[in-house]
Every structure is written in C-alpha cells, then in structure tokens.
Design an enzyme around this catalytic site. Structure first.
Site, PDB file in Angstrom:
ATOM      1  CD  GLU A  98      -2.838   1.390   0.390  1.00  0.00           C
ATOM      2  OE1 GLU A  98      -2.418   1.571  -0.770  1.00  0.00           O
ATOM      3  OE2 GLU A  98      -4.034   1.509   0.703  1.00  0.00           O
ATOM      4  CG  ASP A  99      -0.962   4.893  -1.261  1.00  0.00           C
ATOM      5  OD1 ASP A  99      -1.584   4.312  -0.338  1.00  0.00           O
ATOM      6  OD2 ASP A  99      -1.529   5.684  -2.042  1.00  0.00           O
ATOM      7  CG  ASP A 102      -4.621   9.049   6.620  1.00  0.00           C
ATOM      8  OD1 ASP A 102      -3.950   9.622   7.477  1.00  0.00           O
ATOM      9  OD2 ASP A 102      -5.590   9.585   6.047  1.00  0.00           O
ATOM     10  CG  PHE A 151      -3.186  15.414   1.773  1.00  0.00           C
ATOM     11  CD1 PHE A 151      -4.000  14.338   2.094  1.00  0.00           C
ATOM     12  CD2 PHE A 151      -2.977  15.722   0.435  1.00  0.00           C
ATOM     13  CE1 PHE A 151      -4.602  13.573   1.098  1.00  0.00           C
ATOM     14  CE2 PHE A 151      -3.583  14.965  -0.572  1.00  0.00           C
ATOM     15  CZ  PHE A 151      -4.394  13.892  -0.235  1.00  0.00           C
ATOM     16  NE  ARG A 164      -3.512   8.273  -8.667  1.00  0.00           N
ATOM     17  CZ  ARG A 164      -4.059   7.879  -7.513  1.00  0.00           C
ATOM     18  NH1 ARG A 164      -3.298   7.453  -6.544  1.00  0.00           N
ATOM     19  NH2 ARG A 164      -5.365   7.914  -7.345  1.00  0.00           N
TER      20      ARG A 164
HETATM   21  P1  IMP Z   1      -6.845   5.100   5.219  1.00  0.00           P
HETATM   22  O1  IMP Z   1      -7.939   4.157   4.877  1.00  0.00           O
HETATM   23  O2  IMP Z   1      -7.352   6.329   5.910  1.00  0.00           O
HETATM   24  O3  IMP Z   1      -5.686   4.477   5.960  1.00  0.00           O
HETATM   25  O4  IMP Z   1      -6.304   5.718   3.897  1.00  0.00           O
HETATM   26  C1  IMP Z   1      -5.615   5.033   2.960  1.00  0.00           C
HETATM   27  C2  IMP Z   1      -5.705   5.737   1.625  1.00  0.00           C
HETATM   28  O5  IMP Z   1      -5.983   7.127   1.758  1.00  0.00           O
HETATM   29  C3  IMP Z   1      -4.398   5.639   0.923  1.00  0.00           C
HETATM   30  O6  IMP Z   1      -4.329   4.494   0.120  1.00  0.00           O
HETATM   31  C4  IMP Z   1      -4.359   6.909   0.104  1.00  0.00           C
HETATM   32  O7  IMP Z   1      -4.971   6.693  -1.151  1.00  0.00           O
HETATM   33  C5  IMP Z   1      -5.211   7.895   0.867  1.00  0.00           C
HETATM   34  N1  IMP Z   1      -4.381   8.845   1.640  1.00  0.00           N
HETATM   35  C6  IMP Z   1      -4.221   8.895   2.966  1.00  0.00           C
HETATM   36  N2  IMP Z   1      -3.371   9.888   3.322  1.00  0.00           N
HETATM   37  C7  IMP Z   1      -2.989  10.468   2.187  1.00  0.00           C
HETATM   38  C8  IMP Z   1      -2.084  11.555   1.876  1.00  0.00           C
HETATM   39  O8  IMP Z   1      -1.440  12.193   2.735  1.00  0.00           O
HETATM   40  N3  IMP Z   1      -1.964  11.853   0.559  1.00  0.00           N
HETATM   41  C9  IMP Z   1      -2.613  11.198  -0.421  1.00  0.00           C
HETATM   42  N4  IMP Z   1      -3.447  10.184  -0.195  1.00  0.00           N
HETATM   43  C10 IMP Z   1      -3.624   9.819   1.099  1.00  0.00           C
HETATM   44 MG    MG Z   2      -5.739   8.047  -2.993  1.00  0.00          MG
END
Ligand code: IMP
Ligand code: MG
Length: 179
Positions: A98-99, A102, A151, A164
């Site tokens: 995963e990238d 969060d 962010f 991206r």
């Molecule tokens: P989570 O479900 O809140 O953990 O979020 C995961 C997804 O939110 C990641 O795969 C990203 O696509 C997006 N995301 C969360 N934080 C960021 C950020 O700082 N920049 C860009 N995308 C983010």
């Molecule tokens: Mg995203």
C-alpha cells in the site's frame, strides 16, 4: 507541477535506498516461500513496481482496488471493493503493498477481506505510515517512512487524482486545495 509543491518531504534518492532495504528484508523473510504481492490501486503502483525489483526471489503479483477517498483530502473511510484478485490466495504467503496507512480503515478492511480467503500468511508493506491519524488498530509489518500528519503527494499518492507521477514525496501549497 513542481511549482505547486511547497516542500519535498522525502526525496528520490532516499526513497530508492529505503525501498532497496525493504526489498532485501522481504527477500530474506520470504525465501523458500510462495510469495504473492498484492498492490492496492492506484497509489501503490510506483512503490510496488520499484519494490518487486528489489525482491530477489520468485513472486507473483496482483492488484485490488477499494474506494475510500474521492477528491477530498480528508479520509471518508474504506469499504467498497472495486477490483478483486484474479486467483485464489490459499497456496500463497500474501504481502499487501500500500502507499500509505492513514486512518487504517482501508487496510483493516483489506486485511479482514483477505484473511477470510485463508492465505498461508498475511502481512502488510507500506511506503508511508501516518500513525497520528489512526482510527483503527493496524500496524504495517514493513514500513518505508513514518511521516507527520500532513497531506502528501507523489510517488503514487494523489490529490484529486493528480501528482501521482512526482518522483518524490512532497507537500502541496495550500493554494492548490482552494481551487
Ligand atoms: P486510510 O484508509 O485512511 O488508511 O487511507 C488510505 C488511503 O488514503 C491511501 O491508500 C491513500 O490513497 C489515501 N491517503 C491517505 N493519506 C494520504 C495523503 O497524505 N496523501 C494522499 N493520499 C492519502
Ligand atoms: Mg488516494
């Protein structure tokens, strides 16, 4: 594009070195095992592409897509599967790539979803971890960098589907969000 970035958080060389270290670690941990790397669309694509070339054992890779974000910079939570795997995972040691973690909602959903299919093992590799924003308990097994609650864009991460393709991780200027 570069003029929209206020700060480079992690530069290209630093990413490259760290991805190589993670690749070595994964190589050692999965030697002799059937490894299936699962990339999460779309953000994990650059990380996955670089990481797999630093893993020196045979592997397969596939992709899954889940929806969560829209164009907002604020997480709305995870939960909808948009693209599933092509094959079953039962005979594989699965590594989710995963990238960023969060809130953790996306990975919690994916981990539970994949665990129900009984892979031989299930671990998570993430390029970035933003622990300050966590809403559910989930911790990556492999993590590139822990970052503050900002962010970020680049190296797969987007704002409104853009940025991206930046080769580094950066922070956008505030004015970009106001448009
Ligand atoms: P989570 O479900 O809140 O953990 O979020 C995961 C997804 O939110 C990641 O795969 C990203 O696509 C997006 N995301 C969360 N934080 C960021 C950020 O700082 N920049 C860009 N995308 C983010
Ligand atoms: Mg995203």
């Amino acid at each position: 594009m570069e003029e929209m970035i206020s700060k480079v958080l992690i530069d290209q060389d630093t990413i490259k070195k760290r991805v190589s270290e993670l690749g070595q670690q994964i190589t050692n941990d999965y030697r002799g095992k059937e490894l299936l790397v699962i990339g999460i669309f779309k953000g994990a694509v650059p990380f996955l592409a670089d990481l797999i070339r630093e893993i020196k054992i045979p592997l397969k890779y596939d992709f899954m897509a889940v929806s969560s974000y829209g164009s907002s910079a604020v997480s709305s939570g995870a939960g909808r599967s948009l693209k599933d795997l092509d094959t079953s995972v039962e005979d594989y040691h699965v590594l989710i790539v995963e990238d960023i973690v969060d809130t953790g909602l996306t990975l919690k959903y994916l981990k539970e979803n994949l665990a129900r299919r009984h892979p031989l093992s299930l671990k998570i590799a993430t390029l970035l971890d933003k622990p300050d924003r966590r809403r559910v308990e989930i911790s990556p097994d492999y993590c590139g960098f822990t970052i503050p609650n900002e962010f970020v864009v680049g190296y797969g991460l987007d704002y409104d589907e853009k940025f991206r393709n930046l080769p580094y991780i950066g922070v956008l200027k505030a004015e970009v969000y106001k448009k």
